[in-house]
Design a protein around this motif. Sequence first.
Motif, PDB file in Angstrom:
ATOM      1  N   VAL A 131     -45.549 -36.981  -9.990  1.00  0.00           N
ATOM      2  CA  VAL A 131     -45.817 -36.930 -11.425  1.00  0.00           C
ATOM      3  C   VAL A 131     -44.676 -37.616 -12.168  1.00  0.00           C
ATOM      4  N   SER A 132     -45.023 -38.573 -13.027  1.00  0.00           N
ATOM      5  CA  SER A 132     -44.010 -39.247 -13.830  1.00  0.00           C
ATOM      6  C   SER A 132     -44.669 -39.868 -15.050  1.00  0.00           C
ATOM      7  N   ARG A 133     -44.188 -39.501 -16.243  1.00  0.00           N
ATOM      8  CA  ARG A 133     -44.706 -40.119 -17.463  1.00  0.00           C
ATOM      9  C   ARG A 133     -44.256 -41.569 -17.572  1.00  0.00           C
ATOM     10  N   LYS A 134     -43.139 -41.916 -16.914  1.00  0.00           N
ATOM     11  CA  LYS A 134     -42.587 -43.269 -17.009  1.00  0.00           C
ATOM     12  C   LYS A 134     -42.842 -44.090 -15.747  1.00  0.00           C
ATOM     13  N   ASN A 135     -43.751 -43.588 -14.903  1.00  0.00           N
ATOM     14  CA  ASN A 135     -44.143 -44.320 -13.696  1.00  0.00           C
ATOM     15  C   ASN A 135     -42.990 -44.507 -12.724  1.00  0.00           C
ATOM     16  N   ASN A 136     -42.076 -43.520 -12.684  1.00  0.00           N
ATOM     17  CA  ASN A 136     -40.977 -43.561 -11.713  1.00  0.00           C
ATOM     18  C   ASN A 136     -41.465 -43.009 -10.379  1.00  0.00           C
ATOM     19  N   LEU A 137     -41.152 -43.709  -9.310  1.00  0.00           N
ATOM     20  CA  LEU A 137     -41.595 -43.273  -7.985  1.00  0.00           C
ATOM     21  C   LEU A 137     -40.717 -42.160  -7.415  1.00  0.00           C
ATOM     22  N   TYR A 138     -39.444 -42.190  -7.755  1.00  0.00           N
ATOM     23  CA  TYR A 138     -38.506 -41.312  -7.054  1.00  0.00           C
ATOM     24  C   TYR A 138     -37.805 -40.358  -8.013  1.00  0.00           C
ATOM     25  N   GLY A 139     -37.433 -39.191  -7.487  1.00  0.00           N
ATOM     26  CA  GLY A 139     -36.778 -38.168  -8.290  1.00  0.00           C
ATOM     27  C   GLY A 139     -35.829 -37.330  -7.460  1.00  0.00           C
ATOM     28  N   PRO A 140     -35.512 -36.101  -7.909  1.00  0.00           N
ATOM     29  CA  PRO A 140     -34.531 -35.247  -7.225  1.00  0.00           C
ATOM     30  C   PRO A 140     -34.891 -34.931  -5.773  1.00  0.00           C
ATOM     31  N   VAL A 141     -36.187 -34.762  -5.487  1.00  0.00           N
ATOM     32  CA  VAL A 141     -36.590 -34.468  -4.108  1.00  0.00           C
ATOM     33  C   VAL A 141     -36.246 -35.639  -3.190  1.00  0.00           C
ATOM     34  N   ASP A 142     -36.482 -36.839  -3.689  1.00  0.00           N
ATOM     35  CA  ASP A 142     -36.193 -38.020  -2.869  1.00  0.00           C
ATOM     36  C   ASP A 142     -34.698 -38.192  -2.641  1.00  0.00           C
ATOM     37  N   THR A 143     -33.900 -37.827  -3.650  1.00  0.00           N
ATOM     38  CA  THR A 143     -32.440 -37.879  -3.485  1.00  0.00           C
ATOM     39  C   THR A 143     -31.993 -36.917  -2.399  1.00  0.00           C
ATOM     40  N   ALA A 144     -32.575 -35.702  -2.412  1.00  0.00           N
ATOM     41  CA  ALA A 144     -32.213 -34.701  -1.404  1.00  0.00           C
ATOM     42  C   ALA A 144     -32.673 -35.126  -0.013  1.00  0.00           C
ATOM     43  N   LEU A 145     -33.862 -35.704   0.060  1.00  0.00           N
ATOM     44  CA  LEU A 145     -34.350 -36.176   1.369  1.00  0.00           C
ATOM     45  C   LEU A 145     -33.498 -37.320   1.897  1.00  0.00           C
TER      46      LEU A 145
END
Length: 309
Positions: free
Chosen positions: A198-212
């Motif tokens: 989910v992203s209003r700005k069409n971002n693919l990556y977020g905090p979960v991806d940083t942790a992974l």
Amino acid sequence: MHDIDLNLLKALDALLAERSVTRAAHRLGLSVSAMSRSLTRLRNVTNDPLLVQAGRHLALTPYALELTERVNETTRNAYALLQPAQKLLNLATLERTFTLRVNERFIDLVANALAAELQKHAPRVRLSFVGKYDKDAQPLRDGIIDLELGVLGTRAPEMKTRMLFHDRFVGICGNNHPLLQEPGITAERYASYQHVVVSRKNNLYGPVDTALARQGLKRQISMVVPGFANAINIVRHSDLIGLVTLSSLGCSLIDTEQSGLTHFELPVVTPIIKISAIWHPRQHDSPEHRWLRETVFSVFQRKHNCPTT
């Protein structure tokens, strides 16, 4: 104070806000020529041009930009000093529309409870919910938005805030998803399946991806959608794994049999999400706005199954 004309302060506030002599004149109910004379006087008083030509429009000088917030606050204070004393708030007769900027899931979360409060205490008050497509502070400054609910994302230092609750990310998948067929959801297994984010700005990556990424892992992202409701609906009818906030599930454990969904704790640590009420200082001492804030806060507190601090 015979040499100080407070009408110039009002004119300056309008000119800085509108950046147009014509619009400033319309805002104050003056003729364009009268506003032009006021601008000339202001330029003489401040020894600064204030507004300069920039193509077909006017732009603020650096000094005018520096003055903008101070002038607006000073003007409001001057008006407050010269107004009659504040009367006691009568909710039974109060007739006003409050505009709240929220995401769609918060509307689902609190709208029914707020409607009950209005019917009981303030039947002539109206609440207008608008979507939270960005976190721009200007609508709060301009009074277009009365109250915002969500994550504080503005850099406007003057904003007032009050914590409502702590939220967090959780995973969701279909009840029969292969991820659930083995005990324990590891980061490796979680990352190996296809995901919707989910992203209003069409971002693919977020905090979960940083942790992974710290574990050398990367999710397979198949779809990006603008809202949590979209992700929930997609996961319900597909084999994708979703990432949503707990509050987007109604702040309660979803009924797995009826919904067809299971939610689970993530196999990585993500930051706590702080959900706040946000408003501009000009509204802070208003009895009407104070009642709105307290009502919203009490509604969140009564949601006994919501995430709390």
